[in-house]
Scaffold this motif. Structure first.
Motif: not given
Length: 477
Positions: A55-67, A89-92, A170-171, A405-413
């Motif tokens: 009954e963990m209805g307010r838990s999710t692994f979706l990124q970000p949490p759905p409405p 929000y940090l997407y992984l 992060l956060g 932290w932004k390096l999780v999205y790739g290396v900037p130019g």
């Protein structure tokens, strides 16, 4: 997730079963195995087999949490420049290890299921024997040190065995703690990277499970100066990125172990402003390779390599469980900074003599007094010095400005462009070696100029293994 892990899974460095080092990628790999074995996506499997029965209805692994869950998501904060700053929000790509959003109420149901060995009300998510297996200690570096179960790490305090897991992102930060024998579960979540779990648990135990005499007398165990000297040195946490350019963060996980007074050892961080500081801890010998910490009665142990040399310190920063490897003298931060400082000074001189000085003389209408056939060699030296200085200044500055932290999205130019510079200077350093040899064979310049050019060449050559050590030679992302 499979594509990501195939490319970025850290290599296995140590012999399995020898050392403990936590890895989020390893947990993500387990989640991927759930997908492969079950034949359905990880998020769907967890929702069906764990979240719904509990009954963990307010838990999710979706990124970000759905409405509508997203509307109630706490804003994460990070402490910067003396104040808390809201962070995005940090997407992984390692969802099983780091992407669950939940509430304390939902986690209470999860903890109840574990305290009741797999059962929550009329639902059962695990067999009782499976839960007991998860809670058992499966590895420890020393019998007197806390170890790990399956997904749970031990904490021993006030004569109580706890198991749990920490999370920091992060956060956000979180802590789940179970006391199976006391039938207690504690979950703490904070919307900042630095949590309060450690201090809270200690105060909770002192309030509800006090120990009248926490500091039991330690039976004296005298070690000789030679025995103590074997243990001193600089140690590095095993949990650092070994194979990418993020290895430059490794000095933040250095500790120094030195001799203290009356046959003790002390633990501290290197005295550098950018490393932060931990309190100094005093270790009192209990056995030849086992010490008790005076400040909180925790134990720290040492381990030997196959040759009998001291190679590891175990749990030196309790309550963190893990191993620290002893590093060679040339890997210490002061030696590395000394090499970088030497190279930077020599590169600056090459920039001035090889590029700036001839330019100034030309603007003034004066010839640059050096043999014409060798003038090009000084220009190349100036280019090497300039490009290496740009790299030494530009890389840390760019990483600081973009937020690591932004390096999780790739290396900037800009970082990719900067990493091209060492490839150029490495080739040019070999050219400098040729010009240096010719200068000495032909006795081309004044002795001081030949010596200066040789220093520039030496700095250029030293810079190559330095870059390689820090994974900065090439594109090691």
């Amino acid at each position: 997730m499979g594509d990501y892990l195939a490319e970025y899974m850290p290599p296995v460095v140590w012999q399995p079963g020898k050392l403990y080092s936590y890895s989020s990628h390893s947990t993500a790999l387990l989640g991927y195995l759930v997908e492969k074995v079950s034949g359905i996506p990880f998020i769907e499997y967890i929702d069906k087999n764990i979240l719904q029965p509990l009954e963990m209805g307010r838990s999710t692994f979706l990124q970000p949490p759905p409405p509508p869950l997203a509307d109630d998501l706490a804003v994460g904060y990070q402490y910067q420049n003396g104040k808390f700053k809201a962070v995005p929000y940090l997407y992984l790509n390692i969802a099983p290890a780091a992407s669950m959003s939940t509430t304390a109420t939902d986690m209470a149901n999860f903890m109840i299921a574990h305290l009741q060995y797999g059962r929550y009300e009329n639902s059962r998510i695990l067999e009782e024997d499976t839960v007991r297996l998860m809670h058992e200690q499966h590895f420890t570096h020393h019998p007197k040190l806390p170890g790990t179960g399956y997904g749970f790490r031990e904490r021993l305090e006030n004569n109580i065995r706890m198991i749990g897991h920490l999370g920091s992102l992060l956060g956000y930060s979180s802590s789940l703690t179970l006391m199976p024998e006391q039938n207690i579960g504690i979950f703490i979540a904070t919307n900042s990277f630095s949590g309060v779990a450690g201090k809270f648990l200690t105060q909770f135990l002192d309030r509800y499970f006090p120990v009248t005499n926490k500091s039991t007398p330690i039976k004296p165990f005298a070690l000789t100066e030679e025995q103590l000297n074997r243990l001193t040195g600089t140690y590095r946490d095993l949990e650092y990125p070994r194979d990418t350019f993020a290895k430059v963060t490794a000095p933040f996980k250095h500790i120094n172990i030195k001799k203290g007074e009356n046959g003790t050892l002390t633990i501290s961080t290197p005295d550098l402003f950018f490393l932060g500081n931990i309190p100094k801890y005093t270790l009192v010998p209990v056995e030849p390779l086992l010490f008790k910490r005076v400040e909180d009665d925790a134990f720290t142990a040492f381990g030997e390599d196959s040759s009998g040399n001291i190679a590891f310190a175990f749990n030196p920063l309790w309550p963190k469980i893990g191993a620290y490897e002893r590093i060679s003298w040339y890997e210490t931060i002061w030696v590395q900074l000394g090499i970088i400082g030497f190279c930077a000074i020599v590169f600056l001189s090459a920039f001035i003599v090889g590029l700036i000085r001839p330019l100034v003389r030309r603007l003034r209408g004066k010839p640059f007094i050096v043999e014409q056939k060798f003038s090009r060699s000084w220009v190349i030296a100036g280019i090497v010095g300039t490009l290496n200085l740009l790299f030494l200044i530009g890389l840390p500055l760019s990483l600081w400005l973009i937020d690591v932290w932004k390096l999780v999205y790739g290396v900037p130019g800009i970082v990719v462009a900067l990493l091209c510079l060492p490839l150029i200077t490495t080739v040019l350093a070999l050219v400098l070696t040729l010009f240096t040899g010719l200068a000495w064979v032909n006795n081309s310049w004044f002795f001081i100029k030949r010596l200066h050019y040789s220093l520039i060449t030496l700095a250029g050559l030293i810079f190559i293994p330095l870059l390689s050590y820090w994974n900065l030679l090439g594109f090691k992302f």
